[in-house]
Design a protein around this motif. Structure first.
Motif, mmCIF file in Angstrom:
data_model
loop_
_atom_site.group_PDB
_atom_site.id
_atom_site.type_symbol
_atom_site.label_atom_id
_atom_site.label_comp_id
_atom_site.label_asym_id
_atom_site.label_seq_id
_atom_site.Cartn_x
_atom_site.Cartn_y
_atom_site.Cartn_z
ATOM 1 N N GLY A 123 0.792 -1.221 0.000
ATOM 2 C CA GLY A 123 0.000 0.000 0.000
ATOM 3 C C GLY A 123 0.820 1.264 0.000
ATOM 4 N N TRP A 124 1.959 1.250 -0.687
ATOM 5 C CA TRP A 124 2.813 2.435 -0.722
ATOM 6 C C TRP A 124 2.138 3.560 -1.497
ATOM 7 C CZ3 TRP A 124 7.823 -0.648 -2.276
ATOM 8 C CH2 TRP A 124 8.292 -1.347 -1.139
ATOM 9 N N ALA A 125 2.353 4.780 -1.051
ATOM 10 C CA ALA A 125 1.773 5.955 -1.713
ATOM 11 C C ALA A 125 2.375 6.143 -3.097
ATOM 12 C CB ALA A 125 2.021 7.199 -0.863
ATOM 13 N N GLU A 126 1.586 6.705 -4.012
ATOM 14 C CA GLU A 126 2.060 6.898 -5.384
ATOM 15 C C GLU A 126 3.270 7.823 -5.456
ATOM 16 O OE1 GLU A 126 -0.865 7.901 -8.257
ATOM 17 O OE2 GLU A 126 -1.810 5.918 -8.159
ATOM 18 N N SER A 127 3.417 8.706 -4.489
ATOM 19 C CA SER A 127 4.549 9.642 -4.492
ATOM 20 C C SER A 127 5.813 9.046 -3.877
ATOM 21 C CB SER A 127 4.171 10.915 -3.730
ATOM 22 O OG SER A 127 3.820 10.599 -2.389
ATOM 23 N N ASP A 128 5.708 7.889 -3.254
ATOM 24 C CA ASP A 128 6.872 7.246 -2.638
ATOM 25 C C ASP A 128 7.888 6.851 -3.705
ATOM 26 O OD1 ASP A 128 5.704 7.543 -0.194
ATOM 27 O OD2 ASP A 128 5.348 5.407 0.172
ATOM 28 N N ILE A 129 9.145 6.745 -3.282
ATOM 29 C CA ILE A 129 10.234 6.364 -4.184
ATOM 30 C C ILE A 129 10.766 4.998 -3.787
ATOM 31 C CG2 ILE A 129 12.603 6.917 -4.899
ATOM 32 C CD1 ILE A 129 11.843 9.894 -4.554
ATOM 33 N N VAL A 130 10.931 4.134 -4.776
ATOM 34 C CA VAL A 130 11.521 2.817 -4.550
ATOM 35 C C VAL A 130 12.622 2.605 -5.583
ATOM 36 C CG1 VAL A 130 9.730 1.676 -5.956
ATOM 37 C CG2 VAL A 130 11.085 0.335 -4.342
ATOM 38 N N VAL A 131 13.751 2.064 -5.130
ATOM 39 C CA VAL A 131 14.880 1.796 -6.017
ATOM 40 C C VAL A 131 14.978 0.296 -6.252
ATOM 41 C CG1 VAL A 131 17.384 1.952 -6.304
ATOM 42 C CG2 VAL A 131 16.125 3.849 -5.258
ATOM 43 N N VAL B 146 17.888 11.696 -7.704
ATOM 44 C CA VAL B 146 17.456 12.274 -8.981
ATOM 45 C C VAL B 146 15.945 12.466 -8.990
ATOM 46 C CG1 VAL B 146 17.297 11.872 -11.466
ATOM 47 C CG2 VAL B 146 19.429 11.380 -10.268
ATOM 48 N N LEU B 147 15.205 11.496 -8.449
ATOM 49 C CA LEU B 147 13.748 11.640 -8.374
ATOM 50 C C LEU B 147 13.345 12.681 -7.330
ATOM 51 C CD1 LEU B 147 12.292 8.025 -8.697
ATOM 52 C CD2 LEU B 147 12.228 9.873 -10.374
ATOM 53 N N GLU B 148 14.070 12.724 -6.236
ATOM 54 C CA GLU B 148 13.746 13.688 -5.185
ATOM 55 C C GLU B 148 13.878 15.122 -5.670
ATOM 56 O OE1 GLU B 148 15.102 10.861 -1.388
ATOM 57 O OE2 GLU B 148 16.498 12.324 -2.245
ATOM 58 N N THR B 149 14.813 15.362 -6.586
ATOM 59 C CA THR B 149 15.036 16.726 -7.083
ATOM 60 C C THR B 149 14.318 17.006 -8.406
ATOM 61 O OG1 THR B 149 17.104 16.013 -8.141
ATOM 62 C CG2 THR B 149 17.262 16.938 -5.924
ATOM 63 N N ASN B 150 13.640 16.010 -8.955
ATOM 64 C CA ASN B 150 12.891 16.180 -10.208
ATOM 65 C C ASN B 150 11.486 15.616 -10.021
ATOM 66 O OD1 ASN B 150 14.972 17.136 -12.410
ATOM 67 N ND2 ASN B 150 16.007 15.552 -11.232
ATOM 68 N N PRO B 151 10.612 16.341 -9.334
ATOM 69 C CA PRO B 151 9.304 15.793 -8.963
ATOM 70 C C PRO B 151 8.403 15.438 -10.133
ATOM 71 C CG PRO B 151 9.440 18.153 -8.475
ATOM 72 C CD PRO B 151 10.814 17.699 -8.820
ATOM 73 N N GLN B 152 8.684 15.970 -11.325
ATOM 74 C CA GLN B 152 7.857 15.631 -12.477
ATOM 75 C C GLN B 152 8.261 14.310 -13.121
ATOM 76 O OE1 GLN B 152 10.309 17.661 -12.317
ATOM 77 N NE2 GLN B 152 11.426 17.826 -14.249
ATOM 78 N N ALA B 153 9.438 13.800 -12.792
ATOM 79 C CA ALA B 153 9.914 12.544 -13.380
ATOM 80 C C ALA B 153 9.306 11.354 -12.653
ATOM 81 C CB ALA B 153 11.432 12.482 -13.318
ATOM 82 N N GLN B 154 9.068 10.289 -13.394
ATOM 83 C CA GLN B 154 8.517 9.064 -12.813
ATOM 84 C C GLN B 154 9.578 7.982 -12.609
ATOM 85 O OE1 GLN B 154 5.230 8.756 -11.755
ATOM 86 N NE2 GLN B 154 5.339 10.955 -12.147
ATOM 87 N N TYR C 157 12.060 4.507 -9.008
ATOM 88 C CA TYR C 157 10.689 4.698 -9.496
ATOM 89 C C TYR C 157 9.885 5.501 -8.491
ATOM 90 C CZ TYR C 157 11.441 0.724 -12.694
ATOM 91 O OH TYR C 157 11.919 -0.120 -13.663
ATOM 92 N N ARG C 158 9.058 6.402 -8.992
ATOM 93 C CA ARG C 158 7.974 6.897 -8.176
ATOM 94 C C ARG C 158 6.888 5.824 -8.271
ATOM 95 N NH1 ARG C 158 8.980 11.762 -6.763
ATOM 96 N NH2 ARG C 158 10.027 12.350 -8.690
ATOM 97 N N GLU D 10 8.325 10.053 -18.028
ATOM 98 C CA GLU D 10 9.613 10.754 -18.074
ATOM 99 C C GLU D 10 10.671 9.981 -17.304
ATOM 100 O OE1 GLU D 10 11.526 14.767 -16.221
ATOM 101 O OE2 GLU D 10 9.640 15.027 -17.361
ATOM 102 N N ILE D 11 11.795 9.710 -17.963
ATOM 103 C CA ILE D 11 12.945 9.064 -17.334
ATOM 104 C C ILE D 11 14.075 10.079 -17.276
ATOM 105 C CG2 ILE D 11 14.611 7.176 -17.432
ATOM 106 C CD1 ILE D 11 12.651 5.596 -19.127
ATOM 107 N N ARG D 12 14.573 10.340 -16.091
ATOM 108 C CA ARG D 12 15.722 11.226 -15.922
ATOM 109 C C ARG D 12 17.000 10.395 -15.847
ATOM 110 N NH1 ARG D 12 15.622 17.140 -15.540
ATOM 111 N NH2 ARG D 12 13.415 17.584 -15.863
ATOM 112 N N VAL D 13 18.041 10.866 -16.527
ATOM 113 C CA VAL D 13 19.323 10.162 -16.582
ATOM 114 C C VAL D 13 20.412 11.078 -16.036
ATOM 115 C CG1 VAL D 13 20.948 8.905 -18.035
ATOM 116 C CG2 VAL D 13 18.523 9.000 -18.684
#
Length: 251
Positions: free
Chosen positions: A86-94, A114-122, A189-190, A222-225
């Protein structure tokens, strides 16, 4: 903060049971787990479909999640964990792959950052510079190109970017490595993007190149590299890889 999930299955075409092969006195999955625990992740889970891996993981204190045997990728396995927890959609998992016993903890932190600083990236992933023509031409080396904001444009097994001025414009003439980058197979991933990707059917480009990340690009995720702060050591897919990694860890 973020979580790490290590997908691990017992079956492997090239190296059966590789998650549990002994490297310098420890099963490989333990090396991966300890690297992940050394990151700043708030939780590290091993997701598997095999009781042998569960038993081994419990012997060194790791928490496991049993998942379906039908998953075709680690992404699908992690998505099941995210749904069940039941993780929130905004949570980050590696996603730290179970055959990466030399993965630097700093790289795990970086891809989450990278995801923490780019909130629009998934999705976030990393790359390193390609330094030789052999690496550029190797179809087992996945290449990536991104825009000037770090958004992935394409991933390919072919040499990209293509040097139009190479000898006769042919494959053997691709010797200019300037700007070429090797994709490092770690993903952040978000959770919302992860679940969306797992629900999508394999895409045409994905099936053509056999690269799952193309499914995300084809469907507008969106994938950030970013350039990896450290170059990860080799992963383990064959007996030769195992011997190489064992020698490095024994040092």
């Amino acid at each position: 903060m973020f979580r790490v999930v290590i997908p691990a299955r017992y079956a492997s075409a090239r190296l059966p049971g590789k998650a549990l092969v002994s490297i310098a006195g420890k099963p490989m999955i333990q090396w991966v787990y300890e690297r992940a625990r050394a990151s700043r992740a708030r939780e590290v889970l091993i997701a598997t479909d095999d009781l042998l891996i569960v038993s081994a993981a419990h012997s060194f204190g790791a928490e496991t999640v049993m998942t379906a045997m039908t998953h075709k990728s680690g992404t699908d396995r992690i998505a099941e964990v995210a749904r069940s927890r039941g993780w929130a959609e905004s949570d980050i998992v590696v996603n730290v792959q179970g055959d990466e016993p030399l993965i630097p903890p700093a790289v795990i932190d970086q891809v989450a950052g990278v995801l923490e600083t780019n909130p629009q990236a998934q999705i976030a992933t990393l790359a390193t510079a390609i330094g030789s023509a052999a690496e550029l031409l190797d179809p087992n080396v996945v290449k990536v190109v991104a825009d000037n904001q770090g958004r992935a444009l394409y991933f390919s097994r072919a040499p990209i970017p293509w040097d139009r001025d190479g000898e006769a414009g042919e494959l053997a003439g691709q010797r200019n490595c300037a700007g070429a980058r090797r994709h490092v197979g770690i993903y952040g991933y978000r959770v919302g993007g992860l679940l969306r990707m797992a629900a999508l059917a394999p895409s045409p480009l994905e099936l053509h190149e056999k690269l799952e990340q193309l499914r995300a690009l084809e469907n507008g995720l969106e994938i950030r590299v970013a350039d990896a702060l450290e170059r990860p050591g080799p992963d383990v897919n064959t007996v030769a890889d195992l011997e190489q990694v064992s020698a490095l860890l024994r040092r």
